[in-house]
Write an enzyme that holds these catalytic residues in place. Structure first.
Site, short mmCIF file in Angstrom:
data_model
loop_
_atom_site.label_atom_id
_atom_site.label_comp_id
_atom_site.label_asym_id
_atom_site.label_seq_id
_atom_site.Cartn_x
_atom_site.Cartn_y
_atom_site.Cartn_z
N GLU A 142 2.04 1.92 -3.43
CA GLU A 142 0.95 2.49 -4.23
C GLU A 142 0.95 4.02 -4.13
O GLU A 142 0.82 4.72 -5.14
CB GLU A 142 -0.38 1.93 -3.76
CG GLU A 142 -1.60 2.56 -4.44
CD GLU A 142 -2.78 2.69 -3.50
OE1 GLU A 142 -3.36 3.80 -3.43
OE2 GLU A 142 -3.13 1.71 -2.84
N HIS A 143 1.11 4.53 -2.92
CA HIS A 143 1.19 5.99 -2.73
C HIS A 143 2.40 6.58 -3.44
O HIS A 143 2.31 7.62 -4.09
CB HIS A 143 1.28 6.30 -1.23
CG HIS A 143 -0.02 6.30 -0.51
ND1 HIS A 143 -0.56 7.43 0.05
CD2 HIS A 143 -0.91 5.31 -0.27
CE1 HIS A 143 -1.71 7.14 0.62
NE2 HIS A 143 -1.95 5.85 0.46
N HIS A 150 0.83 -1.21 0.00
CA HIS A 150 0.00 0.00 0.00
C HIS A 150 0.87 1.26 0.00
O HIS A 150 0.55 2.25 -0.68
CB HIS A 150 -0.92 -0.02 1.23
CG HIS A 150 -1.69 1.23 1.41
ND1 HIS A 150 -1.56 2.04 2.52
CD2 HIS A 150 -2.60 1.85 0.62
CE1 HIS A 150 -2.36 3.09 2.41
NE2 HIS A 150 -3.00 3.00 1.28
N GLU A 194 -3.59 8.02 7.42
CA GLU A 194 -4.68 7.23 6.83
C GLU A 194 -5.03 6.06 7.75
O GLU A 194 -6.21 5.77 7.99
CB GLU A 194 -4.27 6.72 5.45
CG GLU A 194 -5.36 5.93 4.74
CD GLU A 194 -4.94 5.49 3.35
OE1 GLU A 194 -5.61 4.58 2.80
OE2 GLU A 194 -3.95 6.03 2.81
#
Length: 456
Positions: free
Chosen positions: A78-79, A75, A155
């Site tokens: 991905e950022h 993840h 997040e």
């Protein structure tokens, strides 16, 4: 960005039903599939209603493929994929898509990571050039990585740390899987997220991000020939940089004991119950099992005609809400999950007893022909409407091909659903709705647990 994970994972399980508009024996409307010389798989879903296209690039890697101690790296990467390349500096990718009037996003799942753009057809080459460039051309500096790590941590704070329901979901998954990496949250465990580095991201990127480990899906006002030409001129120039072996993950042992966890949190205003069962996915199931599990879940817990809603909400009035879902799109064995909220004055043990009674009835007597017919009609009708979305069309094929399925199997989903019998649904209920295959989570107010502790 991680917020889209569940919605996308569920999309394939049901939305394949759009193919009901064509007979499985007739290939009219079937997406085109081909592979470039560098190993990139390509799917083209034609939709000529408007001059718009959706491009999605899916990588066959997700949170379940992370190295030990590096949870959250899929993840996090991905950022970082939006931080720029040698050819297109920081901000150019997103800035270009915005200038073209397009939309973009990304998502991470246990089994895949994806990136997409929706633009006017005339801009397809541009987004292909941008996306193919960052397939292997990403550059990262410490100045880019450290602030983005704080974004990811925030997040996690917003979506998990401050959400009792999300925290319970993590705990239920962690006890349902004893050994398989599906037990880890996609966003990662916070102590490990905090220690992720630029080197971790680069190593993961170089290991998995390569055309021979990716699927390109283009849905919209295009033809297969048009997409093939553009893909060869953009993605076709990207050389493979890693040999990708079949994904080998730790195996989950056969479940032999029921598992339970209670989460007490001062933020809880309404107690709830969550139950997950370990079941086969569309990839690991025997022929017909996944479709039967899909229908079983729908009959038990989907909508106001479901067993749980009729019996617990309407008749007994001991629950205010019920829901259920089956995550069929997974590379390995997956989950069937139910959620229930008790009515005022009803305890979780009382609600659970009533819930277990409904499930026991299904296991003992099966489902009726009327229930099965209604479930088939609703699933197909709902998702025929859903196929009006190009994004949904691209999602269902991308999710399928990154978890071991094929275009042919997706396209035949409606026929396979229609062939499921009540006996098959009964069989999977008997086989998989066993307590030793389950993990149950109880979400309660912290003060109630403290009070019980004082009385004991």
């Amino acid at each position: 960005m991680i917020k889209r994970t569940v919605a996308i994972a569920l999309a394939f399980a049901l939305s394949c039903a759009w193919a009901a508009t064509a007979s499985a024996a007739d290939d009219a409307g079937k997406p085109a599939y081909f592979k470039l010389s560098n190993g990139l798989e390509v799917v083209v879903v034609e939709d000529h209603r408007s001059p718009v296209v959706t491009q999605m690039v899916w990588y066959k890697v997700g949170a379940a493929d992370e190295p030990p101690g590096k949870s959250g790296i899929a993840h996090f990467l991905e950022h970082l994929m939006f931080k720029g390349t040698k050819k297109y500096g920081p901000g150019v990718f997103s800035g270009t898509v915005a200038r073209l009037g397009g939309q973009e996003n990304a998502f991470t799942n246990q089994d895949y990571t994806g990136f997409y753009q929706r633009v006017a057809k005339k801009h397809l080459r541009t987004v292909m050039e941008l996306e193919s460039d960052r397939m292997t051309g990403l550059t990262l500096t410490e100045e880019q990585v450290k602030p983005e790590l704080q974004v990811v941590l925030e997040e996690q704070n917003q979506r998990v740390a401050n959400s009792p329901a999300a925290k319970l979901g993590e705990q239920v998954a962690a006890i349902l899987y004893l050994n398989h990496p599906y037990r880890k949250p996609v966003i990662g465990w916070r102590p490990e997220i905090e220690r992720l580095t630029r080197d971790d991201a680069i190593a993961f990127y170089r290991r998995w991000y390569t055309p021979n480990n990716a699927v390109l899906v283009v849905a919209g006002d295009v033809t297969p020939d048009e997409v093939r030409k553009l893909a060869e001129e953009t993605y076709g120039k990207v050389a493979p940089r890693a040999e990708i072996a079949p994904r080998s993950r730790p195996l989950e042992p056969p479940p032999i004991a029921e598992r339970q966890v209670t989460l007490a949190d001062p933020q809880v205003r309404q107690p709830s119950l969550q139950r997950s069962y370990l079941v086969p996915s569309d990839t690991t199931a025997k022929p017909g099992e996944a479709e039967a599990l899909d229908l079983l879940t729908h009959i038990i817990a989907s909508g106001t005609v479901s067993r749980l809603y009729r019996e617990l909400v309407v008749e007994q009035q001991i629950a205010t809400s019920v829901n259920g879902w089956y995550l069929s799109t997974a590379l390995d064995d997956t989950r069937m999950t139910f959620g229930l909220t008790p009515a005022a004055g009803v305890t979780l043990p009382a609600l659970e007893a009533a819930f277990d009674k409904v499930l026991a009835s299904v296991v003992d007597k099966g489902v009726t022909e009327d229930e099965l017919k209604t479930a088939k009609e609703r699933m197909i009708a709902d998702m025929v409407y859903a196929h009006d979305s190009q994004t949904t069309l691209a999602q269902m094929y991308g999710a399928a091909l990154t978890t071991g399925s094929t275009v042919d199997k997706v396209f035949s989903w409606t026929d396979r659903i229609n062939k499921v019998t009540a006996e098959q649904v009964h069989e999977v209920a008997q086989r998989y709705l066993e307590k030793q295959r389950s993990a149950t989570g109880y979400l309660v107010q912290e003060k109630s647990v403290r009070a019980e502790g004082k009385r004991s």
